[in-house]
Design an enzyme around this catalytic site. Structure first.
Site, PDB file in Angstrom:
ATOM      1  N   LYS A 138       1.248  -0.746   0.207  1.00 27.34           N
ATOM      2  CA  LYS A 138      -0.043   0.180  -0.381  1.00 27.34           C
ATOM      3  C   LYS A 138       0.579   1.110  -0.463  1.00 27.34           C
ATOM      4  O   LYS A 138       1.900   0.392   0.335  1.00 27.34           O
ATOM      5  CB  LYS A 138      -0.832   0.340   0.948  1.00 27.34           C
ATOM      6  CG  LYS A 138      -2.083  -1.226   1.470  1.00 27.34           C
ATOM      7  CD  LYS A 138      -3.161  -1.001   0.799  1.00 27.34           C
ATOM      8  CE  LYS A 138      -3.908  -2.074   0.708  1.00 27.34           C
ATOM      9  NZ  LYS A 138      -4.888  -2.394  -0.131  1.00 27.34           N
ATOM     10  N   LYS A 194       1.965  -8.581  -1.573  1.00 34.07           N
ATOM     11  CA  LYS A 194       0.971  -9.432  -2.847  1.00 34.07           C
ATOM     12  C   LYS A 194       0.763  -7.606  -3.400  1.00 34.07           C
ATOM     13  O   LYS A 194       1.049  -7.033  -3.011  1.00 34.07           O
ATOM     14  CB  LYS A 194      -0.107  -9.890  -3.051  1.00 34.07           C
ATOM     15  CG  LYS A 194      -1.358  -9.372  -1.983  1.00 34.07           C
ATOM     16  CD  LYS A 194      -2.271 -10.136  -1.888  1.00 34.07           C
ATOM     17  CE  LYS A 194      -3.364  -9.993  -3.248  1.00 34.07           C
ATOM     18  NZ  LYS A 194      -3.759  -8.463  -3.034  1.00 34.07           N
ATOM     19  N   ASP A 237      -1.486  -5.152  -5.372  1.00 30.22           N
ATOM     20  CA  ASP A 237      -3.202  -4.525  -4.762  1.00 30.22           C
ATOM     21  C   ASP A 237      -3.703  -5.106  -6.289  1.00 30.22           C
ATOM     22  O   ASP A 237      -3.100  -5.147  -7.375  1.00 30.22           O
ATOM     23  CB  ASP A 237      -3.068  -3.446  -4.875  1.00 30.22           C
ATOM     24  CG  ASP A 237      -4.745  -3.913  -3.496  1.00 30.22           C
ATOM     25  OD1 ASP A 237      -4.131  -2.910  -2.018  1.00 30.22           O
ATOM     26  OD2 ASP A 237      -5.180  -4.535  -3.705  1.00 30.22           O
ATOM     27  N   GLU A 238      -4.744  -5.548  -6.383  1.00 35.02           N
ATOM     28  CA  GLU A 238      -6.319  -5.579  -7.044  1.00 35.02           C
ATOM     29  C   GLU A 238      -5.471  -5.565  -8.556  1.00 35.02           C
ATOM     30  O   GLU A 238      -6.118  -5.586  -9.718  1.00 35.02           O
ATOM     31  CB  GLU A 238      -7.393  -6.091  -7.110  1.00 35.02           C
ATOM     32  CG  GLU A 238      -8.068  -4.804  -6.708  1.00 35.02           C
ATOM     33  CD  GLU A 238      -7.848  -4.345  -4.942  1.00 35.02           C
ATOM     34  OE1 GLU A 238      -6.892  -5.568  -4.447  1.00 35.02           O
ATOM     35  OE2 GLU A 238      -8.612  -3.187  -4.789  1.00 35.02           O
ATOM     36  N   HIS A 275      -7.566 -13.232  -6.419  1.00 26.73           N
ATOM     37  CA  HIS A 275      -7.741 -12.239  -6.253  1.00 26.73           C
ATOM     38  C   HIS A 275      -9.877 -11.791  -6.406  1.00 26.73           C
ATOM     39  O   HIS A 275      -9.996 -12.221  -7.768  1.00 26.73           O
ATOM     40  CB  HIS A 275      -7.548 -10.835  -6.106  1.00 26.73           C
ATOM     41  CG  HIS A 275      -7.758 -10.045  -5.665  1.00 26.73           C
ATOM     42  ND1 HIS A 275      -8.962  -9.220  -5.847  1.00 26.73           N
ATOM     43  CD2 HIS A 275      -7.404  -9.459  -4.172  1.00 26.73           C
ATOM     44  CE1 HIS A 275      -9.692  -8.419  -4.516  1.00 26.73           C
ATOM     45  NE2 HIS A 275      -8.021  -8.352  -3.607  1.00 26.73           N
ATOM     46  N   LYS A 328     -13.232  -4.942   7.184  1.00 21.82           N
ATOM     47  CA  LYS A 328     -13.874  -3.992   6.617  1.00 21.82           C
ATOM     48  C   LYS A 328     -15.266  -4.472   5.666  1.00 21.82           C
ATOM     49  O   LYS A 328     -15.883  -3.887   5.279  1.00 21.82           O
ATOM     50  CB  LYS A 328     -12.684  -3.528   6.241  1.00 21.82           C
ATOM     51  CG  LYS A 328     -12.411  -3.666   4.317  1.00 21.82           C
ATOM     52  CD  LYS A 328     -11.114  -2.780   4.449  1.00 21.82           C
ATOM     53  CE  LYS A 328     -10.747  -3.181   2.274  1.00 21.82           C
ATOM     54  NZ  LYS A 328      -9.964  -2.278   1.883  1.00 21.82           N
TER      55      LYS A 328
HETATM   56  C1  CAP Z   1      -6.932  -5.588   1.461  1.00 13.79           C
HETATM   57  C2  CAP Z   1      -7.293  -5.264  -0.396  1.00 13.79           C
HETATM   58  C3  CAP Z   1      -8.407  -6.872  -0.642  1.00 13.79           C
HETATM   59  C4  CAP Z   1      -9.217  -6.657  -0.108  1.00 13.79           C
HETATM   60  C5  CAP Z   1     -10.230  -7.933  -0.512  1.00 13.79           C
HETATM   61  C6  CAP Z   1      -8.260  -4.394  -0.108  1.00 13.79           C
HETATM   62  O1  CAP Z   1      -6.590  -4.494   1.665  1.00 13.79           O
HETATM   63  O2  CAP Z   1      -6.184  -4.920  -0.208  1.00 13.79           O
HETATM   64  O3  CAP Z   1      -8.439  -6.936  -2.170  1.00 13.79           O
HETATM   65  O4  CAP Z   1      -9.013  -7.879   0.836  1.00 13.79           O
HETATM   66  O5  CAP Z   1     -11.303  -8.334   0.182  1.00 13.79           O
HETATM   67  O6  CAP Z   1      -7.807  -3.939  -1.395  1.00 13.79           O
HETATM   68  O7  CAP Z   1      -9.037  -3.724   0.240  1.00 13.79           O
HETATM   69  P1  CAP Z   1      -6.638  -4.033   3.176  1.00 13.79           P
HETATM   70  P2  CAP Z   1     -11.125  -9.300   0.172  1.00 13.79           P
HETATM   71  O8  CAP Z   1      -5.484  -4.965   4.229  1.00 13.79           O
HETATM   72  O9  CAP Z   1      -5.758  -2.719   3.595  1.00 13.79           O
HETATM   73  O10 CAP Z   1      -8.222  -4.172   4.228  1.00 13.79           O
HETATM   74  O11 CAP Z   1     -10.296 -10.519   0.718  1.00 13.79           O
HETATM   75  O12 CAP Z   1     -12.834  -9.957   0.878  1.00 13.79           O
HETATM   76  O13 CAP Z   1     -11.597  -9.887  -1.572  1.00 13.79           O
HETATM   77 MG    MG Z   2      -6.487  -5.108  -2.437  1.00 12.29          MG
END
Ligand code: CAP
Ligand code: MG
Length: 426
Positions: free
Chosen positions: A150, A176, A178-179, A268, A308
């Site tokens: 991040k 990893k 991020d998406e 993801h 969250k």
């Molecule tokens: C978490 C995260 C993930 C989410 C996806 C985000 O970051 O990288 O993509 O967990 O949700 O971008 O929010 P944080 P899920 O740890 O800063 O929240 O795993 O429910 O698919």
């Molecule tokens: Mg993410």
């Protein structure tokens, strides 16, 4: 309302070759439950809105059979010959296709399915699964822990690599992308891989531990495969894909390529909420999990129930329901249930996590999980390395069955994290 005939067959007993689907549905005004169920069965198998001269008794035998309606839950059995084994897009275009937009139903949710062996074994399944991943990481009996670099977007290749190095040095197993980070002007894919793997090697040398980088290769299919090959050529062991935005065809293609690449595939699920969140209309995470396990991912995000995102504890436990009539759901977690030899998939818990939320997560799901925290690591008062250390410390405390608050008294990074975000033992 068109009269659909012959799809309601209450005495039908599903065969072991049937794909049996479980839908929750609310008929449209003026439509009975039977009529709605027959409309769904027709449209998802051989029928349409009116009787047709081209139909024959032979073809009718291939029609889907509504064999049970209990309250708003409907079970429909689909003969195997309706499907092309090994073709996931076609299967979804049938049982998860037109039916969601039909006027005969006000709401429709695909809740669960039981797949016949012939369909299950027509897909590759995971290449590594939990055993292969634990072997690769040399971590046998604790949850794996990781972070997401991040800010999500904006860091340069070198900046990205440095954050990853801090996280590995602090004790995390996995870092990893991020998406939504792929290859943007500020952080080009190839350069990021080179820079980040260089510091992965440094972190491995310094810690003596295996460290994993999960680069996001999400892209147009042929480009995605090229990027995965590049990762392999640079000594990477993982590739991450956004399974819903690349689609089942893209996922099957990269799984096919992975026969030679032998990368661990991390799934993801960005966008899943558009399908899974509404409990009256859409598609369950259970069905998505079955789908991607069959295609062959090794790890899949399943949510946290404590972080969250919206999902409930039931959503995360993913046990599904006992659906008699041709098949029985496992008692364990859907990703790890015995399934005609398909390898178990690592459940990934992520989304709003921090060290204080790890104890309830392990209590709920056990040790065969991967816990990931982005903000919950990089937001640590003493920075990324300390945040990583706090994640590792809380896992160690839980696995040693120590009192976490006591343990924090002698582990300052954990203590600082708890002071900032709290400790949840519920
Ligand atoms: C978490 C995260 C993930 C989410 C996806 C985000 O970051 O990288 O993509 O967990 O949700 O971008 O929010 P944080 P899920 O740890 O800063 O929240 O795993 O429910 O698919
Ligand atoms: Mg993410």
């Amino acid at each position: 309302m068109v009269k659909y005939t012959g799809y309601w067959q209450p005495n039908y007993k599903p065969t072991k070759n049937d794909l049996v689907m479980l839908y929750k549905m609310k008929p449209a005004r003026g439509i009975s439950m039977n009529q709605a169920a027959e409309a769904v069965a027709a449209e998802s198998s051989i029928g349409t809105w009116t009787t047709i001269a081209t139909m024959s008794p032979e073809i009718k035998k291939m029609g889907a059979k509504v064999f049970e309606i209990k309250g708003n839950m409907v079970k429909i059995a689909y003969p195997l010959e309706l499907f092309e084994p090994g073709n996931m897009p076609q299967i979804w275009s049938s049982v998860a296709g037109n039916i969601f937009n039909m006027k005969d139903v006000e709401f429709l949710r695909l809740e669960d399915a039981s797949w016949p062996r012939k369909l299950v074994t027509s897909f590759k399944g995971p290449k590594f699964g939990i055993p292969g991943i634990r072997k690769l990481l040399r971590v046998k009996d604790r949850p794996l822990c990781g972070t997401i670099v991040k800010p999500k977007l904006g860091l340069s290749e070198k900046g990205h690599a440095k954050v990853a190095y801090e996280a590995w040095s602090g004790g995390l197993d996995i870092v990893k992308d991020d998406e939504n980070l792929t290859s943007q002007p500020f952080n080009k894919f190839h350069e990021r891989i080179i820079q980040t793997l260089k510091l992965r090697d440094k972190a491995e040398d310094e810690t003596g531990e295996k460290k994993i980088y999960m680069p996001n290769v999400t892209a147009e299919t042929s480009e995605m495969i090229k990027r995965a090959k590049f990762v392999k050529d640079c000594g990477g062991e993982y590739a991450m894909v956004d399974i819903l935005t690349i689609g089942w065809s893209g996922l099957q293609s990269i799984r096919e390529a992975n026969e030679d690449l032998k990368l661990v595939l991390h799934a993801h699920r960005a966008m899943h909420g558009a399908l899974t969140r509404n409990k009256n209309h859409g598609i369950s995470m259970l069905f998505i999990a079955d789908t991607v396990r069959l295609i062959g991912v090794d790890q899949l995000h399943i949510g946290t129930a404590v972080g969250k995102m919206m999902e409930t504890k039931e959503d995360v436990m993913m046990v599904g329901e006992e659906i008699e009539g041709g098949f029985v759901k496992a008692k364990g977690h859907r990703l790890q249930e015995d399934w005609h030899g398909v390898k178990p998939v690592f459940a990934v818990c992520s989304g709003g996590l921090h060290p204080g939320l790890i104890p309830p997560l392990i209590k709920m799901l056990g040790k065969d999980i991967i816990v990931q925290a982005g903000g919950g690591v990089h937001g640590h008062p003493s920075g990324t390395k300390a945040g990583a250390a706090a994640m590792r410390q809380v896992i160690d405390a839980v696995m040693k069955k120590e009192n976490v608050r006591e343990y924090a008294k002698t582990h300052k990074e954990l203590d600082q994290a708890i002071k900032k975000w709290g400790l949840y033992n519920k």
